[in-house]
Design a protein around this motif. Structure first.
Motif, PDB file in Angstrom:
ATOM      1  N   TRP A 323       0.838  -1.210   0.000  1.00 52.94           N
ATOM      2  CA  TRP A 323       0.000   0.000   0.000  1.00 52.94           C
ATOM      3  C   TRP A 323       0.869   1.255   0.000  1.00 52.94           C
ATOM      4  O   TRP A 323       0.652   2.180  -0.774  1.00 52.94           O
ATOM      5  N   ASN A 324       1.873   1.260   0.867  1.00 49.53           N
ATOM      6  CA  ASN A 324       2.718   2.448   0.991  1.00 49.53           C
ATOM      7  C   ASN A 324       3.529   2.733  -0.268  1.00 49.53           C
ATOM      8  O   ASN A 324       3.893   3.891  -0.524  1.00 49.53           O
ATOM      9  N   ARG A 332       0.389   7.313   3.497  1.00 48.74           N
ATOM     10  CA  ARG A 332       1.081   6.106   3.952  1.00 48.74           C
ATOM     11  C   ARG A 332       0.694   5.746   5.382  1.00 48.74           C
ATOM     12  O   ARG A 332       0.468   6.619   6.218  1.00 48.74           O
ATOM     13  N   THR A 334       1.536   4.014   8.996  1.00 51.14           N
ATOM     14  CA  THR A 334       2.742   3.820   9.796  1.00 51.14           C
ATOM     15  C   THR A 334       2.792   2.475  10.506  1.00 51.14           C
ATOM     16  O   THR A 334       3.856   2.038  10.941  1.00 51.14           O
ATOM     17  N   CYS A 364      -6.528   0.591   5.351  1.00 48.24           N
ATOM     18  CA  CYS A 364      -5.633   1.702   4.986  1.00 48.24           C
ATOM     19  C   CYS A 364      -6.433   2.901   4.479  1.00 48.24           C
ATOM     20  O   CYS A 364      -6.110   4.060   4.776  1.00 48.24           O
ATOM     21  N   GLY A 369      -4.254   7.272   6.616  1.00 44.55           N
ATOM     22  CA  GLY A 369      -2.880   7.508   7.060  1.00 44.55           C
ATOM     23  C   GLY A 369      -2.770   7.294   8.554  1.00 44.55           C
ATOM     24  O   GLY A 369      -3.761   7.208   9.276  1.00 44.55           O
TER      25      GLY A 369
END
Length: 465
Positions: A323-324, A332, A334, A364, A369
């Motif tokens: 995904w990031n 994104r 964490t 996500c 984020g």
């Protein structure tokens, strides 16, 4: 060498079973024990282990007898022989029967740990980049990786068995990329996605004018994959007529383009996959027995995700990384909370890895984020887990509500009990007691038992708690 390896201790000395079990549990291994050769063999037949510590001299069946029966049945589980009666003859006999190493009792703990790590490391498959994308370090996936390491360098046909969404195509690609054909073409086709006429043309090619729209001659996938690999997904869905044509390719290494009678020689390695029960289909007459035997030269059974919950955190990590890589920096993610991971490990995943990847992508998007929390997971997933685990969490949903309220409880500071796998009844009682003391908080219960959260989830399912 992963620290989640399962080790079985077969020894009639209770003190050794308990003491060594505690030592290995502290090292991070999952430990089971059997007090005799017969009970040890029964455990080995009923479950999968990464290694066996086997006493040479026991009342009743000896360790050499156990080892002989294991190897005679084709079980190549690593075995470290142990004895207080060391002789050269017994050592040689054990090694000739297939023991991996030999150690005398009383065992030096440092030497025992070293021997175990060395044996497990030797048995781990040596895989290249092709298999590095296969996520999972649990016992079942290590077996899959070992199978890939064994068969990939050969020319043998491979049949992948497993439910939809378990990652069979990823394994097929790894087999190709770990093979001598890695520099040649790899082509994949889903046999259930194409009508029979179109599938035949795609696989075998066609002559000009063979059918309406065939304005020029065309090679099929088998010819295009010459000297490479072709992956036939959902092979169990093809018609009897197509089965006959595929048999010719696998058996004679030749294809006949649609609209011609001239055979064309091909050199292609075939990897097939199915979620169907081919044995039952053979009995029913809906799948050719001769093709079945040609395909099942080497079979790899791909486990469902519900049977390898220990791999969920790693799969989630892979999904987050993917995904990031695809989103803008401000979108994104964490990380993911322990509570969310525990919910995901408690879910049965009927859609397997494919469903997990979709669930992570949804979370996500919802979390916008930052960090994924349990309430960001798909509602259906959360509700299914809550319904299934409500009883064992004493009505606390995911089992953390009361646990958080009890952080000031002096019992929380007590040292964790050292967990040694006892018999099933005692183990169930220990788990129930630990859950009661932790007010249903599974994280605290696991810590008190000295076992990992994943192991506790599996035990809860096993005992219906």
């Amino acid at each position: 060498m992963p620290d989640t390896a399962r080790i079985l201790i077969i020894d009639d000395d209770r003190a050794f079973r308990v003491g060594t079990g505690a030592l290995l549990t502290d090292e991070g291994y999952e430990v089971d024990a059997a007090p005799s050769g017969d009970s040890g063999l029964e455990k080995l037949r009923g479950g999968e282990f990464d290694m066996v510590l086997l006493d040479l001299r026991m009342e009743g069946r000896t360790g050499l007898s156990v080892l002989e029966e294991l190897r005679g049945a084709g079980n190549d589980v690593p075995v470290l022989m142990l004895t207080g009666f060391a002789t050269v003859d017994s050592a040689v006999a054990a090694l000739k029967l297939g023991a991996d190493d030999y150690l005398t009792k009383p065992c030096n703990n440092a030497l025992l740990r070293s021997k175990i790590k060395a044996i497990l490391a030797r048995r781990e498959p040596v895989l290249g980049a092709g298999a590095s994308r296969i996520v999972g370090t649990g016992q079942k996936m290590r077996e899959v990786k070992r199978a890939i390491a064994r068969v990939a360098p050969t020319e043998s046909t491979v049949l992948l068995r497993g439910a939809t969404g378990t990652g069979k195509e990823l394994i097929a690609r790894a087999l190709h990329e770990e093979s001598p054909r890695r520099s040649r073409p790899y082509l994949a086709v889903n046999c259930s996605a194409l009508a029979e006429g179109l599938l035949e043309s795609e696989l075998f090619g066609h002559a000009r004018g063979a059918f309406t729209g065939a304005v020029q001659e065309r090679k099929g996938m088998f010819e295009e994959a010459h000297q490479g690999t072709i992956f036939l997904d959902e092979i169990g869905d093809v018609s009897p007529a197509m089965q006959a044509k595929l048999l010719r390719v696998v058996q004679e290494r030749e294809v006949v383009r649609v609209g011609t009678a001239r055979p064309v020689q091909v050199d292609v390695r075939v990897i097939a996959a199915t979620h169907r029960d081919l044995e039952a289909m053979v009995e029913e007459g809906t799948f050719r027995k001769d093709l079945y035997f040609r395909l099942k030269v080497f079979q790899i059974r791909v486990p469902e995700l519900k049977d390898r919950a220990e791999d969920v955190p790693a799969l989630v990590g892979a999904a987050l990384a993917r995904w990031n890589e695809r989103v803008e920096p401000h979108r994104r993610v964490t990380g993911i909370s322990d509570d969310a991971v525990e919910v995901m490990q408690a879910y049965d995943w009927p859609g397997n890895v494919r469903e997990l990847m979709t669930a992570v992508e949804y979370a996500c998007i919802v979390c916008e984020g930052g960090r994924i929390l349990a309430h960001h997971l798909p509602e259906e997933l959360r509700e299914t887990v809550a319904a299934g685990m409500g009883a064992s969490s004493n009505g606390n949903g995911n089992g953390h509500a009361n646990g958080d309220a009890r952080r000031g409880d002096p019992r929380a500071a007590e040292p964790a009990r050292r967990y040694v796998a006892p018999d099933a009844e005692a183990e169930r009682e220990s788990i129930v007691q630990a859950l009661e003391e932790a007010d249903g908080n599974r994280t605290k219960a696991a810590a008190a038992l000295g076992m990992g959260r994943t192991t506790l989830w599996q035990k809860l399912k096993e005992y219906g708690l």
